[in-house]
Scaffold this motif. Structure first.
Motif, short mmCIF file in Angstrom:
data_model
loop_
_atom_site.label_atom_id
_atom_site.label_comp_id
_atom_site.label_asym_id
_atom_site.label_seq_id
_atom_site.Cartn_x
_atom_site.Cartn_y
_atom_site.Cartn_z
N TYR A 1 0.85 -1.19 0.00
CA TYR A 1 0.00 0.00 0.00
C TYR A 1 0.89 1.24 0.00
CZ TYR A 1 -3.67 3.26 1.36
OH TYR A 1 -4.53 4.33 1.38
N PHE B 1 1.08 4.22 1.21
CA PHE B 1 1.55 4.93 2.40
C PHE B 1 2.37 4.02 3.32
CE2 PHE B 1 -1.92 7.55 0.80
CZ PHE B 1 -1.21 8.73 0.62
N GLY C 1 3.73 13.94 3.87
CA GLY C 1 3.37 12.84 2.98
C GLY C 1 1.93 12.43 3.17
N ILE C 2 1.69 11.47 4.05
CA ILE C 2 0.31 11.01 4.27
C ILE C 2 -0.51 12.17 4.85
CG2 ILE C 2 0.76 10.09 6.62
CD1 ILE C 2 -1.20 7.76 5.79
N GLY C 3 -1.77 12.20 4.44
CA GLY C 3 -2.63 13.29 4.91
C GLY C 3 -3.10 13.07 6.32
N LYS D 1 -12.28 5.42 4.53
CA LYS D 1 -11.38 4.49 3.82
C LYS D 1 -12.00 3.09 3.77
CE LYS D 1 -6.67 2.71 3.92
NZ LYS D 1 -5.39 2.77 4.64
N TYR E 1 -6.88 7.93 -5.60
CA TYR E 1 -6.68 7.40 -4.24
C TYR E 1 -6.63 5.87 -4.39
CZ TYR E 1 -7.94 6.58 0.72
OH TYR E 1 -7.97 6.16 2.03
N ASN F 1 -8.39 14.00 -3.92
CA ASN F 1 -7.15 13.44 -3.42
C ASN F 1 -6.62 12.59 -4.57
OD1 ASN F 1 -5.07 12.33 -2.01
ND2 ASN F 1 -6.32 10.95 -0.77
N TYR G 1 -13.18 15.49 1.70
CA TYR G 1 -12.49 16.79 1.89
C TYR G 1 -13.42 17.98 1.71
CZ TYR G 1 -8.52 13.69 1.75
OH TYR G 1 -7.65 12.67 2.05
N LYS H 1 -10.51 14.41 8.30
CA LYS H 1 -9.93 15.66 7.84
C LYS H 1 -10.80 16.84 8.27
CE LYS H 1 -7.48 12.51 6.23
NZ LYS H 1 -7.06 11.99 5.00
N TYR I 1 -4.51 19.51 -0.18
CA TYR I 1 -3.42 18.92 -0.95
C TYR I 1 -2.92 19.88 -2.03
CZ TYR I 1 -4.76 14.56 1.30
OH TYR I 1 -5.04 13.61 2.24
N ARG J 1 2.85 15.16 -4.33
CA ARG J 1 1.80 15.74 -3.47
C ARG J 1 2.36 16.16 -2.12
NH1 ARG J 1 -2.94 12.36 -0.62
NH2 ARG J 1 -1.31 12.35 0.98
C1 MLT Z 1 -3.91 10.35 2.11
O1 MLT Z 1 -2.86 10.79 2.52
O2 MLT Z 1 -4.16 10.19 0.91
C2 MLT Z 1 -4.95 9.99 3.10
O3 MLT Z 1 -4.60 10.41 4.36
C3 MLT Z 1 -5.12 8.56 3.14
C4 MLT Z 1 -6.38 8.22 3.80
O4 MLT Z 1 -7.18 9.06 4.17
O5 MLT Z 1 -6.61 7.02 3.91
#
Ligand code: MLT
Length: 404
Positions: free
Chosen positions: A15, A17, A40-42, A109, A132, A188, A219, A250, A343, A384
């Motif tokens: 995966y 991330f 990096g990761i959101g 998710k 995504y 995303n 988002y 978020k 983002y 990103r």
């Molecule tokens: C991301 O960084 O794309 C998200 O945080 C991943 C997620 O929400 O699962």
């Protein structure tokens, strides 16, 4: 003899991330003194807002007393939360969605990944490229995508809708007719948005072709401009062709608390069958609900105090987005997003691939971002950054960009 689900073997690599996490851990181990900034990761960095914490505390106390203790949650989630969502997120925006069309879960998710289970394996899916990864990977696991073509970086049976800068990273209606269409806006990874009139075209297209749109609106709270829909149900006829996913991660910083929901209108059908009872059956069988205390925390998001506090938090992150956009422009990068989404999507410099730039940025700047190619081949030569860092780290990261 036991057999595995061989579809899992079609998945290239781990995966996205997880791969990034591993790379960063290895780098940190090899360079213990490095001061790494993670964009990096959101994942959010601001603490949970006080109104939400206070609601959590009282819910925890309730759990400690026999007369206010809560066991299993109702199948769809607690009514107090579903009603608050239906009113604030939908009815106040003139969307005709009722509380019993909302399914509370532990995050968007899981719902985005699991929703495909109620659809047959013979459905053709359409996804944006870049995308995504959860939408594609969950369909690969189910066996709906065909083989992976490593050269193209794509699965043979998936309809990819390429999103380019020339079209503002909004896809065009596909010529081949998909059965299931995954859309995510604000997007995303690109941070792009779709205008209401444009989204209406997708709703009309889906209704005409009998397709279902799986709309990820995780988002929406970051939308700052008028004319950008917060929900697909702002479009006429969407109740007949769309499922919507929402997240508290978020919106209110619940990445660690876990809370989200899925909206399935009661009249939504495929194959002449209603989808609501299918998801209700799945939910009831495979899931025991988000914890009571977390649902109470979610309820607090809809109080005037909670709303004011999360609005401030979102403004903080969008302040970061502005700093990143301006910092990148000053450092000579071409970038988009960051206005209605947390983002920022930038072109890699000097023709570097996304992963080359990932390594370069980590080594030279100590900044972690996400390689665009991790979201699909059309993300190659893009990168990103998230606005979810602290203000201090965001400013520091931009200083490092200017010194690259
Ligand atoms: C991301 O960084 O794309 C998200 O945080 C991943 C997620 O929400 O699962």
């Amino acid at each position: 003899m036991a057999h595995i689900n061989k579809n899992y073997l079609k998945l290239p690599g781990s995966y996205l991330f997880s791969t990034i996490g591993k790379k960063v851990r290895e780098y940190q181990e090899a360079n213990p003194d490095s001061d790494i900034i993670r964009l990096g990761i959101g994942d959010v960095t601001q603490p949970i807002a006080p109104a939400i914490i206070s609601s959590l505390h009282s819910a925890v106390d309730e759990m400690g007393s026999a007369d206010s203790f809560h066991g299993y949650a109702p199948d769809l989630g607690y009514e107090f939360l579903r009603s608050a969502i239906a009113k604030t997120d939908y009815q106040d925006r003139s969307c005709n969605i009722s509380a019993d069309e909302i399914f509370i879960s532990d995050g968007a998710k899981c719902d985005c990944g699991n929703i495909q289970e109620i659809f047959g394996l013979d459905n053709r899916i359409a996804v944006c490229d870049p995308v995504y990864p959860v939408y594609v990977d969950s369909n690969v696991m189910a066996g709906r995508t065909g083989e992976y073509d490593p050269e193209a970086g794509r699965f043979k049976d998936v309809i990819y809708m390429t999103c380019r800068s020339e079209n503002g990273f909004v896809p065009e209606l596909p010529e081949e007719k998909p059965d299931l269409i995954y859309l995510c806006f604000p997007n995303n990874p690109t941070g792009a948005v779709i205008k209401t009139a444009e989204l209406q075209k997708w709703v009309d297209y889906a209704r005409k072709n009998g397709s279902i749109i799986l709309y990820d609106a995780a988002y929406e709270a970051y939308i700052s401009e008028a004319g950008v829909p917060h929900s697909i149900y702002e479009c006429e006829g969407a109740r007949e062709c769309a499922i919507e996913f929402r997240s508290f991660s978020k919106t209110a910083g619940f990445t660690g608390l876990r809370l989200g929901f899925t909206v399935i209108p009661k009249d939504l059908e495929a194959d002449g069958e209603k989808l609501w009872p299918l998801w209700a059956r799945r939910h009831g069988t495979k899931y025991n609900g988000a914890p009571y205390i977390v649902q109470r925390a979610g309820e607090a998001v809809y109080t005037p105090e909670g709303r004011a506090q999360i609005t401030e938090q979102i403004a903080y992150y969008m302040g970061n987005a502005k700093i990143i956009k301006e910092g990148l422009a000053k450092a000579g990068f071409e970038a988009s997003g960051g206005v209605n989404a947390p983002y920022i999507w930038l072109r890699t410099p000097d023709g570097m691939t996304s992963w080359e730039f990932f390594d370069y940025l980590l080594e030279k700047g100590g900044v972690v971002g996400t390689p665009g190619s991790g979201f699909g081949p059309a993300g190659e030569y893009y990168f990103r950054l998230t606005a979810f860092g602290s203000r201090e780290n965001t400013i520091k990261a931009m200083e490092r960009f200017s010194n690259l």
